[in-house]
Motif scaffolding. Structure first.
Motif: not given
Lengths: 287, 287
Positions: A160, A221-222, A225, B155, B158, B160, B174, B218, B221-222
């Motif tokens: 994060v 983020t969750y 996605l 995505i 998100i 970053v 983002c 990213a 995270t994914y």
């Protein structure tokens, strides 16, 4: 009366019980002897199972469900960093003449939330227990998702704040380094996150603020996605209740530009979710 | 010979064609008259469909598939910020006596990658086209995932780098603000990301470096959330090839502490993925 044995094997405590139709008819706690090594934990679980599986009054256990951390299949604890396990078969955990089923601790708790808790009516839900660590159980289109190799849901270690606070995993800036109950407590020199929540000094306010903000970033983020309808916060930190979800809802909404945030609720099952989930493993295996 | 009409409706170009069994038998491009308003784009699509749906030599189109951006169901373009659409029925796009099916542009391209491309053998894949913007198509346990309301896969937005560079969406930090082809080009005063890749000066190297690093964050995270076996990079930026995926693989691995990274590949279908995906919508609707 038929029932099942469920045990939620945590890092410090094992919560066991006899369960029928989502009701806990008998409950016990025992310490997890993690410091004594992989075999000692297995032996302690096996002894706990033997005690719970014995007939108790009118209650007749018919199956055993064990919720454990790490990489798990119904028949094997494939890998657990917490306990040092590798490929431990389900039978090793239970010397009783009953079927024994293993499940992932967080996903099992998530299954209980889906079956009995706040997430009951929603097919797309993140169940997020926050305690010593943070992991997520993800219900996607009504099914709990495990990933290509069973490693899905490691939301506690998403970055994060890139290059932020060091995390026990070896990386920096992980969600858990800001928002796990243990990190919140440790950053303020307290033994529990609850102690931090009750403090009003600036240090405690800032640590709590950064925890809520890290959670808002991770949930943004969750949400971007996976587009959940609901996020259910569980584990010890959920006991903070409105002090947690009030500001979390506001900050999550502020982090999302072009879409509405999902609902954010506190688990109704609380710390019983793991035990109910373990029992659910047994119930479903014998249905 | 029977075939289907597919059109991939992009922000600047429409790629249309006649497709049979994943082979493009005829292909055309037309500009998307986005500046002329919602109705003009619909009329341009309808004219394109009429031309492609007419018998051509031995080819007999039997159905029409349209891949469009925004929130989409098979029968309606529910919402598109790019084109200003709200609840446009499929019939409005095609005045021909053939079945017409709508699909989400990125998920349709992802479906083509799953059917014909690098992701063919994998049930858990992220397909990530990078162009003007960045969105993802997520194959989870073999099915493309849309989320609670069809908004999954964003995505590109998100965070970053919380509070980092401003993004067109209104937020800061983002992924798309660092790693979209348009952002990479704009940060260096170029008209294409390819021009940045070919430059060797420090400004261009730093922008490229930050783009790759944002993608690594990213994807870390994914990976932690969804445990994919494979990530397939598509869109214009994929033309950078090894200059992109070489450093991206290394940085993704470096951002993951306790698990191996998924494979990272460049799309084999390239910019045809959208057209093949649109055709797949029509093929599956009439199968």
């Amino acid at each position: 009366m038929e029932c099942v044995v469920g045990i939620d094997v945590g890092g410090t405590t094992m919560k066991g019980g006899l369960v029928r139709d989502g009701s806990v008819l008998h409950a016990e706690r025992r310490p997890t002897p993690r410091a004594e090594g992989p075999g000692a934990v297995i032996a302690a679980i096996s002894a706990f199972v033997a005690d719970l599986a014995a007939p108790r009054g009118e209650l007749r256990p018919t199956a055993v469900g064990l919720a454990v951390p790490g990489l798990v299949t119904p028949t094997h604890a494939v890998f657990s960093a917490a306990f040092g396990w590798r490929d431990v078969p389900a039978e090793a955990f239970a010397d009783v003449p009953l079927p024994v089923v293993l499940g992932h601790d967080v996903r099992s708790a998530g299954a209980a939330e889906l079956a009995y808790g706040a997430a009951r009516a929603e097919p797309n839900v993140l169940f997020l227990p926050i305690g010593t660590g943070i992991a997520g159980a993800m219900a996607l289109d009504g099914a709990l998702y495990g990933g290509a190799a069973g490693w899905a849901g490691q939301i506690g270690h998403i970055p994060v704040h890139p290059d932020g606070l060091p995390c026990g995993c070896g990386q920096r800036g992980c969600l858990a380094a800001y928002a796990s109950a243990s990190a919140i407590a440790a950053r303020c020199g307290e033994t529990s996150a609850a102690a931090v929540v009750s403090r009003t000094d600036q240090e405690a306010r800032q640590v709590w603020d950064e925890a809520v903000d890290a959670l808002a970033l991770a949930l943004a983020t969750y949400t971007l996605l996976l587009d959940p309808a609901l996020v259910v916060i569980g584990g010890g930190l959920a006991q903070a209740g409105e002090a947690l979800v009030g500001p979390l809802r506001a900050r999550l909404a502020a982090r999302l530009a072009f879409r509405r945030p999902p609902g954010v609720e506190v688990s109704a099952l609380g710390t019983q979710a793991g035990l109910l989930g373990a029992a659910l493993l047994a119930t479903r295996a014998t249905a």
